[in-house]
Design a protein around this motif. Structure first.
Motif, PDB file in Angstrom:
ATOM      1  N   SER A 144       5.014 119.598  54.407  1.00 52.68           N
ATOM      2  CA  SER A 144       3.788 119.622  55.209  1.00 52.68           C
ATOM      3  C   SER A 144       3.123 118.248  55.160  1.00 52.68           C
ATOM      4  O   SER A 144       3.107 117.599  54.114  1.00 52.68           O
ATOM      5  CB  SER A 144       2.814 120.677  54.680  1.00 52.68           C
ATOM      6  OG  SER A 144       3.394 121.963  54.751  1.00 52.68           O
ATOM      7  N   PRO A 145       2.549 117.796  56.285  1.00 51.53           N
ATOM      8  CA  PRO A 145       1.942 116.462  56.309  1.00 51.53           C
ATOM      9  C   PRO A 145       0.647 116.413  55.511  1.00 51.53           C
ATOM     10  O   PRO A 145      -0.065 117.409  55.370  1.00 51.53           O
ATOM     11  CB  PRO A 145       1.672 116.220  57.800  1.00 51.53           C
ATOM     12  CG  PRO A 145       1.532 117.591  58.377  1.00 51.53           C
ATOM     13  CD  PRO A 145       2.470 118.465  57.593  1.00 51.53           C
ATOM     14  N   VAL A 146       0.345 115.244  54.976  1.00 53.34           N
ATOM     15  CA  VAL A 146      -0.929 115.006  54.292  1.00 53.34           C
ATOM     16  C   VAL A 146      -2.002 114.751  55.339  1.00 53.34           C
ATOM     17  O   VAL A 146      -1.774 114.028  56.309  1.00 53.34           O
ATOM     18  CB  VAL A 146      -0.813 113.799  53.339  1.00 53.34           C
ATOM     19  CG1 VAL A 146      -2.163 113.485  52.700  1.00 53.34           C
ATOM     20  CG2 VAL A 146       0.240 114.064  52.282  1.00 53.34           C
ATOM     21  N   ARG A 147      -3.167 115.370  55.137  1.00 52.06           N
ATOM     22  CA  ARG A 147      -4.283 115.152  56.052  1.00 52.06           C
ATOM     23  C   ARG A 147      -5.284 114.228  55.386  1.00 52.06           C
ATOM     24  O   ARG A 147      -5.871 114.568  54.371  1.00 52.06           O
ATOM     25  CB  ARG A 147      -4.948 116.479  56.418  1.00 52.06           C
ATOM     26  CG  ARG A 147      -4.014 117.404  57.202  1.00 52.06           C
ATOM     27  CD  ARG A 147      -4.704 118.669  57.614  1.00 52.06           C
ATOM     28  NE  ARG A 147      -3.829 119.520  58.396  1.00 52.06           N
ATOM     29  CZ  ARG A 147      -4.177 120.710  58.889  1.00 52.06           C
ATOM     30  NH1 ARG A 147      -5.394 121.175  58.660  1.00 52.06           N
ATOM     31  NH2 ARG A 147      -3.315 121.414  59.596  1.00 52.06           N
ATOM     32  N   ALA A 148      -5.436 113.062  55.955  1.00 52.13           N
ATOM     33  CA  ALA A 148      -6.319 112.044  55.381  1.00 52.13           C
ATOM     34  C   ALA A 148      -7.516 111.848  56.288  1.00 52.13           C
ATOM     35  O   ALA A 148      -7.370 111.570  57.482  1.00 52.13           O
ATOM     36  CB  ALA A 148      -5.564 110.729  55.209  1.00 52.13           C
ATOM     37  N   SER A 149      -8.710 112.036  55.747  1.00 49.17           N
ATOM     38  CA  SER A 149      -9.927 111.852  56.533  1.00 49.17           C
ATOM     39  C   SER A 149     -10.255 110.366  56.649  1.00 49.17           C
ATOM     40  O   SER A 149      -9.856 109.552  55.815  1.00 49.17           O
ATOM     41  CB  SER A 149     -11.093 112.597  55.883  1.00 49.17           C
ATOM     42  OG  SER A 149     -11.262 112.166  54.552  1.00 49.17           O
TER      43      SER A 149
END
Length: 414
Positions: free
Chosen positions: A183-188
Motif C-alpha cells: 500500500s502506498p504511503v500517504r504524506a501530507s
C-alpha cells in the motif's frame, strides 16, 4: 523490510546453515542430509543420517504488527505497517537405516541444537546466497532463532496432526520476518501556518472547569422538566458558560445557560418545561443524559469539562383512576415526548407491562399518548409509573410536610 520471498529465504538459510555446520561439530555426520519435508513423508527413500526442518506454524508478531517502519514513515504520514511474522519450525532427527543402534539420531539432534545455540542470528550474506532476489537481509530487524518450549500435550497434538509416529524433535521460533506492505504511503504537505492568525498552541493551567457532583431536587433519582439541578465543581463560572446535555437519543446536544448557585463553586441550571419553552415537549426525550460544562475564556478556545450522568424522568397523567378486577385498560400521556426506538414499559404496582399503542401527535407541543392492557388485576390500590429507557416517572408528591404517593398516579381497583 523484505519482499514475499522472506519466509522461503528464512527456511532455506536455516537449512544451509545446519547442513554446513553440523558435520563440523560431529565428523561422523559427513553423510548428513537436511530436508524440508512434512514429517510424515520426510523419511521416504532416505536411509542416511537425516535432519528434517519443517515450518509448521506462522503467527503474527505482536510487537511489530502495528509499528510504522523507522525511516519510511515520518510524523504526520500514514502507511500500512509491514506484515510482521514469527515462524515456528520443528527439527526432527533420524539415524542411519531403521534400527539406529548407535543413537545417530540423538547426535544429529544435538548437533543441530548446538548450531542454533552458537549461531542464533542469521547472517546477512548467508541469507543473500540462500535464495535469488530475496532482500530479507536488508530488513531493519535481524532474524533470530530461539527454542520454543513444548509440553507433552502440545507435542502429542502436533504429531497426531502429522499422522505419523513420533520422532525425537525440538521446536524453534524465528523472529521476526517483516514483509513490506504494497500500500502506498500517504504524506501530507508541510504546514505553512497554524490557524488563520498563526497564533500557535494555547496553554493555560487549570483553565478548564471540573464537575464533581450533581444535586437533584428532593434527592430524587431523576429530574423532571420544570425543575433545577445544581452543579458543584471547580473553575465554575456562569459567565460565558453553557451546560451541555447529551443523549444517544438526540441528534444534537441541548445547551442551557446556567446561573450562579447559592454556594461557592456551584451553578444552577433550570430545565424549562412547556410553560417556559414551547418546544420543550419535542426538544427533550425521557431517559439517561450526560451533563458537561462548556466555557470559552477570553482569548482561549472553548473548553469542555468532564461529564456527569443525569436521568430525565417522564411526567405522566393516568386515566382512568378506578377500575374493576380483571383486565384494566389505561391511557397514559408522557412529557416530554417519547423518541423513536425508546424502550417503554408501564409499572403497575410491581407488574411490568408493554404498551398496546404509542402515538406522537402531529402537533409537537402535545405529549405522547400510550394505551396499556393490564391483565389479571386483583382488588387493591396500585401506584403507576412509566419507564422509558430505564428512567422511571416520579409518583411522589413532595409539596407536603411528608412525601406521599400522588393520588393522580394511583389506580383503585374494586
Amino acid at each position: 523490510m523484505s519482499n514475499v520471498l522472506a519466509i522461503a529465504a528464512t527456511t532455506r538459510t536455516l537449512r544451509n546453515l545446519l547442513l554446513a555446520r553440523m558435520p563440523l561439530l560431529d565428523g561422523d555426520l559427513s553423510d548428513l542430509e537436511v530436508t524440508l519435508q512434512p514429517p510424515d513423508v520426510a523419511r521416504k527413500g532416505i536411509s542416511k543420517a537425516q535432519l528434517n526442518v519443517f515450518l509448521y506454524q506462522v503467527v503474527y508478531n505482536a510487537a511489530w504488527r502495528n509499528q510504522d517502519m523507522p525511516g519510511r514513515v515520518r510524523p504526520g504520514e500514514s502507511a500500512t505497517p509491514a506484515l510482521a511474522l514469527n515462524l515456528h519450525y520443528l527439527i526432527t532427527a533420524w539415524g542411519r537405516g531403521e534400527s539406529d543402534s548407535d543413537a545417530i539420531s540423538h547426535r544429529v539432534l544435538a548437533a543441530a541444537m548446538s548450531t542454533l545455540h552458537d549461531r542464533p542470528v542469521l547472517d546477512g550474506n548467508d541469507i543473500r546466497n540462500a535464495l535469488p532476489d530475496n532482500d530479507l537481509a536488508d530488513q531493519i530487524e535481524r532474524v533470530r532463532f530461539a527454542p520454543l518450549p513444548q509440553s507433552v500435550d502440545e507435542l502429542s497434538k502436533l504429531w497426531t496432526a502429522f499422522q505419523t509416529n513420533y520422532r525425537v524433535s525440538s521446536a524453534y521460533e524465528a523472529t521476526v520476518v517483516l514483509i513490506d506492505s504494497q500500500s502506498p504511503v500517504r504524506a501530507s504537505l508541510p504546514v505553512l501556518r497554524r490557524g488563520s492568525q498563526d497564533r500557535g498552541v494555547f496553554t493555560q493551567a487549570s483553565a478548564a472547569p471540573s464537575l464533581q457532583s450533581l444535586a437533584l431536587p428532593h434527592f430524587q433519582v431523576g429530574v423532571q422538566l420544570g425543575e433545577d439541578i445544581v452543579l458543584t465543581g471547580s473553575q465554575l463560572s456562569a459567565a460565558g458558560a453553557l451546560a451541555r446535555f447529551t443523549s444517544l437519543r438526540l441528534d444534537q446536544p441541548i445547551d442551557i445557560a446556567p446561573v450562579a448557585g447559592d454556594q461557592p463553586n456551584t451553578l444552577r441550571v433550570h430545565l424549562a418545561d412547556a410553560a417556559d419553552d414551547a418546544q420543550a415537549m419535542s426538544r427533550w426525550v425521557p431517559g439517561v443524559y450526560t451533563v458537561a460544562l462548556v466555557t470559552q475564556p477570553a482569548g482561549l478556545p472553548p473548553m469542555l469539562s468532564n461529564e456527569l450522568p443525569l436521568v430525565l424522568a417522564p411526567i405522566i397523567t393516568v386515566s382512568p383512576l378506578t377500575g374493576t378486577a380483571g383486565t384494566i385498560a389505561l391511557n397514559i400521556t408522557c412529557t416530554p415526548r417519547i423518541g423513536a426506538g425508546q424502550r417503554v414499559f408501564l409499572l403497575f404496582g410491581d407488574a411490568l407491562v408493554s404498551p398496546q399503542n404509542l402515538t406522537n401527535p402531529a402537533d409537537t407541543t402535545k405529549p405522547t399518548t400510550l394505551t396499556f392492557q393490564v391483565p389479571d388485576v386483583a382488588k387493591g390500590t396500585y401506584t403507576v409509573r412509566l419507564r422509558v429507557d430505564g428512567a422511571d416517572s416520579i409518583p411522589v408528591d413532595f409539596s407536603g410536610a411528608v412525601p406521599a404517593f400522588r393520588a393522580d398516579q394511583q389506580v383503585v381497583v374494586s
